[in-house]
Design an enzyme around this catalytic site. Structure first.
Site, PDB file in Angstrom:
ATOM      1  N   ARG A   1     -25.284  -2.400   8.353  1.00  0.00           N
ATOM      2  CA  ARG A   1     -24.933  -3.768   8.005  1.00  0.00           C
ATOM      3  C   ARG A   1     -25.227  -4.741   9.154  1.00  0.00           C
ATOM      4  O   ARG A   1     -25.180  -5.947   8.962  1.00  0.00           O
ATOM      5  CB  ARG A   1     -23.456  -3.837   7.626  1.00  0.00           C
TER       6      ARG A   1
ATOM      7  N   LYS B   1       0.838  -1.190   0.000  1.00  0.00           N
ATOM      8  CA  LYS B   1       0.000   0.000   0.000  1.00  0.00           C
ATOM      9  C   LYS B   1       0.877   1.244   0.000  1.00  0.00           C
ATOM     10  O   LYS B   1       1.834   1.335   0.773  1.00  0.00           O
ATOM     11  CB  LYS B   1      -0.926  -0.005   1.226  1.00  0.00           C
TER      12      LYS B   1
ATOM     13  N   GLU C   1     -19.139  -5.917  11.226  1.00  0.00           N
ATOM     14  CA  GLU C   1     -20.094  -5.128  12.003  1.00  0.00           C
ATOM     15  C   GLU C   1     -21.101  -5.996  12.742  1.00  0.00           C
ATOM     16  O   GLU C   1     -21.466  -5.709  13.893  1.00  0.00           O
ATOM     17  CB  GLU C   1     -20.824  -4.148  11.086  1.00  0.00           C
TER      18      GLU C   1
END
Length: 583
Positions: free
Chosen positions: A359, A243, A331
């Site tokens: 969610r 990244k 979640e």
């Protein structure tokens, strides 16, 4: 070279030997624009070669490419006809920061939240089988943080018993926004070190597994993709990337450079801001307050799904690592884990972004509210969030929570109220509570004041006038105060604080006193404060005028918060127009 590439078709005219130069130009193009326009930098820098290879080998858009989340899709957008307008990325009226079906044929599926790519691509693959499109390819690119989510495993589990022409590309860089966590992350680490048998987990799910391969080695990526292009059935490719690749500071500080704000395009140095004289961010008020409370209350637990930095729970993780948990992009698990701890007498603060809590809606109802467990939900990023747009706006929390029995709903008007409701909740409530607050900074510099207990279900009058009442909830009240500054003796401002239980005694007083009542919220007008007040006004046969002001019944695009508030009518300027219309 990039000047001549306006589509994947043009890309495919290049030789493999020319592609590394294109990679360099793409990185520089992204860095140069994001240095001034801002955006998600690190993830896109990490997938330059991977994106080139995918579009070079596969026949997009006929072959369907689905990007998980979308943070990593900038290179994809540049290569698919949006290079010349990429500078409008995330700007009002410009292109979205995420894949969007209505924006391009190459954006096969809209993605802003994680772990949806495998299910979506599998759906496309099964549809292609039914339609007789046997040669069509379907590729889901998913990060190592996102693949740990339950929904990703649901997709993998189904795909493994199909003959769908599906390729799952795992973009493994060991970090989402914060570093990846969990047993699966450890497994991938062991695979890369050679201390675990490669891809045993995915072979068990009936995927033909390949890799790991270097995600920055273009010839190798192209070779592998051409091989997989001819392989039928579900396939899994493990790709290792870095990244922030190509910008030294972004590689070194991957958390900060996920979305670094404005920076020097040459050095990568972020432009320093003097924040010493500014009010705090609401997330930091939460983060420092929970540490302060946890120091005295040993039962306090902090939980967040993959957002320790964004929620500022990182402060508690540092101070009390045995009582604060990042559970990864999960979640549903975060909510039910909180419920389980609450059954044992723990005081659980479950911090989830407003839009992400959607969610786990069933878990809020079935596992928390139905059992009346006193979980304390702290909903960050409530209301409009700005340039991330409709996938991330916290527009619906007041409405979707309002219909759930047993649940207290509170929106503080400022940082002091946020501190005090957290203090009040940890003293012990007989039921769950949701506390919602916005992204960004508050209004009070001297916010760390002594705690005071808040009376549940009580609102208050902030400004007293004679003719019009503006009934507010949350920090949007400051827009009302600005809008009424020229009419302090005419306009009253009420802070309801609680949507549920709402202060009906205060509403009775308001209805008896004013011929015009305006409700104001930074949530959807369907089912929120305006709906609650309207229902009560009808029940009380209120004879005056009721005007409901809030987020309209549509998805709001991206732009700065100020631009969007002006557009939908909740800015100080627009509220003042509403006031003037009744004077």
């Amino acid at each position: 070279m990039l000047d001549h590439i306006d589509s994947p078709h043009a890309l495919r005219q290049l030789s493999v030997e020319q592609l590394p130069q294109l990679s360099k130009e793409l990185r520089q193009f992204i860095i140069t624009i994001l240095a001034t326009k801002e955006g998600h930098l690190g993830a896109s820098l990490g997938v330059v070669e991977l994106t080139i290879a995918l579009h070079y080998v596969f026949n997009t858009p006929e072959d369907k490419l689905v990007w998980d989340v979308g943070h990593q899709a900038y290179v994809h957008k540049i290569l698919t006809g949006r290079k010349d307008i990429f500078h409008t990325n995330r700007q009002k009226g410009g292109i979205s920061g995420f894949p969007k079906i209505s924006e391009s044929d190459y954006d096969t599926f809209g993605t802003g939240h994680s772990s949806t790519s495998i299910s979506a691509a599998l759906g496309m693959a099964i549809a292609a089988t039914i339609q007789g499109k046997k040669e069509q390819q379907h590729i889901a690119v998913i990060g190592d943080a996102s693949i740990a989510s339950g929904m990703a495993f649901e997709g993998l589990n189904h795909a493994g018993v199909t003959e769908a022409n599906l390729l799952v590309v795992l973009n493994d860089n060991a970090i989402g926004i914060d570093p990846s966590i969990g047993a699966l992350k450890n497994y991938f680490t062991n695979v890369k070190k050679g201390t675990a048998r490669e891809n045993t987990v995915f072979e068990a799910l009936n995927f033909e597994c390949h890799g790991p391969v270097d995600g920055h080695d273009l010839p190798e990526l192209i070779r592998v993709f051409k091989k997989l292009q001819k392989t039928k059935g579900p396939k899994f490719l493990h790709v290792i990337t870095t990244k922030g690749k190509g910008l030294a500071l972004a590689e070194k500080d991957q958390v900060t450079y996920h979305a670094p704000g404005k920076f020097d395009a040459t050095t990568g140095e972020r432009y320093a801001k003097d924040t010493t004289q500014l009010p705090p961010k609401y997330q930091d008020v939460f983060g420092h307050t929970i540490v302060e409370l946890a120091t005295h209350n040993k039962k306090i637990i902090g939980i967040t799904p993959a957002m320790p930095t964004g929620s500022s729970l990182k402060y508690m993780i540092e101070a009390f690592p045995d009582r604060a948990f990042d559970v990864g992009i999960a979640e549903q698990h975060a909510v039910t884990l909180s419920a389980g701890m609450a059954t044992q007498g723990m005081v659980v603060f479950c911090n989830i972004y407003s839009t992400f809590l959607q969610r786990a809606y069933d878990q809020i109802i079935h596992d928390v509210a139905l059992q009346n467990l006193p979980v304390i939900f702290c909903l960050d990023r409530a209301g409009l969030v700005g340039q991330d747009g409709p996938t991330h706006h916290g527009s619906f929390d007041l409405a979707y929570l309002n219909c759930i029995p047993n649940l207290i709903i509170y929106a503080p008007k400022d940082e002091v109220d946020l501190r005090n409701i957290m203090f009040t909740a940890q003293l012990g409530l007989p039921q769950p509570i949701a506390i919602r607050y916005p992204r960004g900074r508050g209004v009070i510099i001297d916010w760390m004041q002594p705690f005071q207990k808040i009376a549940i279900g009580k609102g208050s009058c902030i400004q007293k006038g004679k003719r019009i009442a503006i009934v507010c909830i949350g920090t949007i009240i400051h827009n009302a105060l600005k809008a009424s500054k020229d009419h302090p003796k005419t306009v009253s401002i009420y802070d309801m604080g609680f949507l549920k239980p709402i202060d009906t005694a205060l509403l009775d007083t308001i209805f008896k006193t004013y011929e015009v009542v305006i409700t104001l919220e930074d949530g959807t007008i369907k089912g929120g404060l305006g709906s609650v007040v309207a229902d009560y006004a009808f029940a009380k046969a209120y004879k005056g005028t009721l005007k409901i002001v809030g987020i309209p019944d549509r998805f709001i695009t991206h732009g700065t918060v100020e631009e969007l508030q002006e557009e939908i009518g909740i800015s100080p300027n627009e509220i003042s127009k509403v006031i003037d219309s009744y004077l």
